[in-house]
Design an enzyme around this catalytic site. Structure first.
Site, short mmCIF file in Angstrom:
data_model
loop_
_atom_site.label_atom_id
_atom_site.label_comp_id
_atom_site.label_asym_id
_atom_site.label_seq_id
_atom_site.Cartn_x
_atom_site.Cartn_y
_atom_site.Cartn_z
N LYS A 39 -3.44 5.98 -3.87
CA LYS A 39 -4.55 6.84 -3.46
C LYS A 39 -4.65 8.08 -4.35
CE LYS A 39 -3.87 4.83 1.00
NZ LYS A 39 -2.45 4.59 1.23
N GLY A 48 -2.29 1.52 10.14
CA GLY A 48 -2.11 2.11 11.46
C GLY A 48 -2.60 1.17 12.56
N PHE A 102 -0.97 -0.65 14.52
CA PHE A 102 -0.20 -0.54 15.77
C PHE A 102 -0.50 0.82 16.41
CE2 PHE A 102 3.03 -3.26 13.33
CZ PHE A 102 2.67 -4.43 13.96
N ASN A 103 -1.53 1.51 15.90
CA ASN A 103 -1.82 2.89 16.31
C ASN A 103 -0.57 3.76 16.20
OD1 ASN A 103 -4.37 1.63 18.27
ND2 ASN A 103 -4.74 3.36 16.93
N SER A 104 0.19 3.50 15.14
CA SER A 104 1.42 4.22 14.75
C SER A 104 2.65 3.86 15.58
CB SER A 104 1.23 5.74 14.67
OG SER A 104 1.30 6.34 15.94
N GLY A 105 2.54 2.91 16.49
CA GLY A 105 3.74 2.47 17.21
C GLY A 105 3.48 1.73 18.51
N ILE A 106 2.61 2.28 19.37
CA ILE A 106 2.51 1.76 20.75
C ILE A 106 2.11 0.29 20.80
CG2 ILE A 106 0.10 2.53 21.15
CD1 ILE A 106 1.24 3.32 24.06
N LEU A 107 1.34 -0.19 19.82
CA LEU A 107 0.96 -1.61 19.87
C LEU A 107 2.07 -2.51 19.32
CD1 LEU A 107 -2.86 -1.43 19.00
CD2 LEU A 107 -1.81 -1.99 21.21
N ALA A 108 3.12 -1.89 18.79
CA ALA A 108 4.31 -2.68 18.40
C ALA A 108 5.37 -2.59 19.49
CB ALA A 108 4.87 -2.16 17.07
N ASP A 127 0.84 -1.21 0.00
CA ASP A 127 0.00 0.00 0.00
C ASP A 127 0.87 1.25 0.00
OD1 ASP A 127 -2.52 1.58 0.45
OD2 ASP A 127 -1.38 2.15 2.24
N TYR A 156 2.78 10.07 0.79
CA TYR A 156 3.88 9.56 1.62
C TYR A 156 5.23 10.03 1.06
CZ TYR A 156 0.13 6.41 3.17
OH TYR A 156 -1.07 5.89 3.62
N1 LIG Z 1 -5.47 7.36 5.55
C1 LIG Z 1 -4.86 6.24 5.12
O1 LIG Z 1 -5.17 5.71 4.05
C2 LIG Z 1 -3.76 5.61 5.97
C3 LIG Z 1 -3.44 6.15 7.23
C4 LIG Z 1 -2.46 5.51 7.99
C5 LIG Z 1 -1.79 4.40 7.50
N2 LIG Z 1 -2.08 3.91 6.25
C6 LIG Z 1 -1.36 2.72 5.68
O2 LIG Z 1 -1.16 1.77 6.70
C7 LIG Z 1 0.25 1.52 6.87
C8 LIG Z 1 0.58 1.22 8.32
O3 LIG Z 1 0.35 2.38 9.11
P1 LIG Z 1 1.57 3.21 9.73
O4 LIG Z 1 2.85 2.78 9.11
O5 LIG Z 1 1.20 4.64 9.57
O6 LIG Z 1 1.48 2.86 11.28
P2 LIG Z 1 1.55 1.47 12.11
O7 LIG Z 1 1.64 0.29 11.22
O8 LIG Z 1 0.48 1.54 13.12
O9 LIG Z 1 2.92 1.68 12.90
C9 LIG Z 1 4.13 1.65 12.21
C10 LIG Z 1 5.25 1.96 13.18
O10 LIG Z 1 5.24 1.02 14.26
C11 LIG Z 1 6.57 0.77 14.67
N3 LIG Z 1 6.85 -0.66 14.50
C12 LIG Z 1 6.37 -1.53 13.58
N4 LIG Z 1 6.87 -2.75 13.77
C13 LIG Z 1 7.71 -2.67 14.85
C14 LIG Z 1 8.52 -3.60 15.55
N5 LIG Z 1 8.59 -4.87 15.18
N6 LIG Z 1 9.25 -3.15 16.60
C15 LIG Z 1 9.17 -1.86 17.01
N7 LIG Z 1 8.41 -0.93 16.38
C16 LIG Z 1 7.70 -1.33 15.31
C17 LIG Z 1 7.49 1.60 13.77
O11 LIG Z 1 7.69 2.83 14.44
P3 LIG Z 1 9.04 3.69 14.27
O12 LIG Z 1 9.00 4.19 12.87
O13 LIG Z 1 8.86 4.78 15.29
O14 LIG Z 1 10.18 2.75 14.54
C18 LIG Z 1 6.62 1.79 12.53
O15 LIG Z 1 6.96 2.93 11.76
C19 LIG Z 1 0.92 2.78 6.33
O16 LIG Z 1 2.28 2.54 6.04
C20 LIG Z 1 0.05 3.05 5.14
O17 LIG Z 1 0.40 2.17 4.08
C21 LIG Z 1 -3.06 4.50 5.49
#
Ligand SMILES: NC(=O)c1ccc[n+]([C@@H]2O[C@H](COP(=O)([O-])OP(=O)(O)OC[C@H]3O[C@@H](n4cnc5c(N)ncnc54)[C@H](OP(=O)(O)O)[C@@H]3O)[C@@H](O)[C@H]2O)c1
Length: 339
Positions: free
Chosen positions: A85, A234, A236-242, A54, A59
């Site tokens: 998108k 999201g 992991f809610n951007s991090g805390i659930l990881a 995705d 981005y």
């Molecule tokens: N409006 C939309 O359409 C929308 C909005 C949000 C997301 N998305 C899509 O969903 C995807 C996922 O969301 P997201 O990347 O924003 O947030 P997420 O998946 O909730 O969190 C990602 C962050 O979690 C941490 N993380 C992941 N795996 C880890 C591990 N094994 N150990 C420690 N930390 C870990 C990293 O933080 P650090 O970088 O701090 O290390 C990583 O950047 C996006 O990349 C995007 O493709 C779409």
């Protein structure tokens, strides 16, 4: 459950892997990621059998699409599913004149919102050119939510339900895209869109996770009824659930507030009792819902990705979910994985 398991994508002919690679981090969110690390993560994801990626023009102001295309364009095009998108056009500009926050060392493009018919057509074609791919499998209308657009949201939503909808329906008729939907941070917006237009799918960011399940009330049941696929970003809610409730943990792209930190600590206490890594529970919970075929995870390093791939497959006993429910940490009616 393995990351390479495939699931039907709602009513469409597409199949996605249960684990998808999220490319917001390789747009250099908060801090830069090297080209080699970006490519290394995508190749590792590919080697693990992950076949859904995705991305979005937003981005890294185009950087994520450029990097995603670079790593995928020589693969067999029928062997992977790609979503991007529409809603923002990118216009070249001097780096020094661009406000990049929260992106870092992004591509030198200014972003301009555009949800008109012509803007959607242009955005779609620009994305294909950055990706150097001839089609998109899934296209989401991006960020027509209150979280992003504030008080402008009602007007923006109305424009998108007209301009973007007409353009994307035409592109779907022409088979340049297979599934069309909305990608936002609020389930209420997804539901309003599905009530007005016959969308195939939604990307719901951060609103169906171990920490919140309000979308179970009406939105997810409506998707099941209409056979619309929901993918969760999201998650992991951007991090805390990881990371768990560590100092500096992120929640919704900002430092986690105290109430979230203490709720995550309580979930972690249950995890400890059953020897379940928190991110394993966070990922497996989401894809237990019948309307949700895939969890889109963002990662910053190959090591994070490899851990997530391993945790996706970690066996979790049924009693773990029952305890979360009895302690009020998970809604009683939330579907949970069957051990
Ligand atoms: N409006 C939309 O359409 C929308 C909005 C949000 C997301 N998305 C899509 O969903 C995807 C996922 O969301 P997201 O990347 O924003 O947030 P997420 O998946 O909730 O969190 C990602 C962050 O979690 C941490 N993380 C992941 N795996 C880890 C591990 N094994 N150990 C420690 N930390 C870990 C990293 O933080 P650090 O970088 O701090 O290390 C990583 O950047 C996006 O990349 C995007 O493709 C779409």
């Amino acid at each position: 459950m393995k990351v390479s398991d495939r699931r039907k994508f709602g009513r469409t002919k597409l199949e996605v892997t249960t684990f998808a690679f999220g490319t917001a981090p390789i747009g250099n969110i908060f801090k830069p990621i090297d080209e080699e690390v970006s490519d290394g993560m995508i190749q590792s994801a590919w080697d693990a059998g992950i076949r859904y990626y995705d991305t979005a023009p937003m981005y890294g102001h185009g950087l994520s699409e450029l990097r995603t295309g670079h790593s995928l364009r020589w693969k067999d095009r029928d062997d992977f599913v790609l979503s991007s998108k529409v809603g923002r056009l990118l216009k070249p500009k001097r780096r020094s004149e661009i406000d990049f926050a929260p992106w870092n060392n992004a591509a030198p493009n200014e972003m301009v919102f555009d949800y008109s018919y012509d803007g959607t057509m242009r955005s779609f074609e620009d994305s294909l050119q950055r990706l150097a791919l001839e089609r998109m499998d899934i296209c989401f209308i991006h960020d027509i939510d209150v979280f992003t657009r504030g008080t402008d949201q009602p007007e923006v939503f109305k424009t998108a339900m007209d301009g973007c909808w007409k353009a994307l329906s035409k592109l779907r008729d022409e088979k340049l895209v297979t599934a069309i939907g909305v990608g936002v941070n609020e389930w209420e917006v997804c539901q309003a869109a599905l009530e007005q237009r016959d969308f195939d799918c939604f990307l719901l960011a951060g609103r169906y996770t171990l920490l919140e399940q309000d979308s179970l009330d009406t939105f997810l049941p409506l998707c099941e009824k209409r056979n619309a696929a929901v993918v969760v970003g999201g998650g992991f809610n951007s991090g805390i659930l990881a990371t768990g409730a560590v100092p500096g943990a992120k929640y919704n792209y900002a430092p986690a507030p105290d109430d979230i930190m203490s709720r995550v600590r309580r979930i972690e206490a249950v995890c400890k009792r059953y020897n379940v890594p928190l991110p394993a529970a966070a990922m497996q919970f989401v894809v237990a819902h019948p309307a949700i075929p895939s969890f889109i995870a963002g990662t910053r390093t190959v090591e994070q990705l490899e851990k997530n791939i391993e945790w996706f497959n970690h066996a979790i006993p049924t009693e773990f979910w029952a305890d979360l429910k009895s302690e009020g940490l998970l809604r009683e009616d939330a579907p949970v994985p069957v051990a």
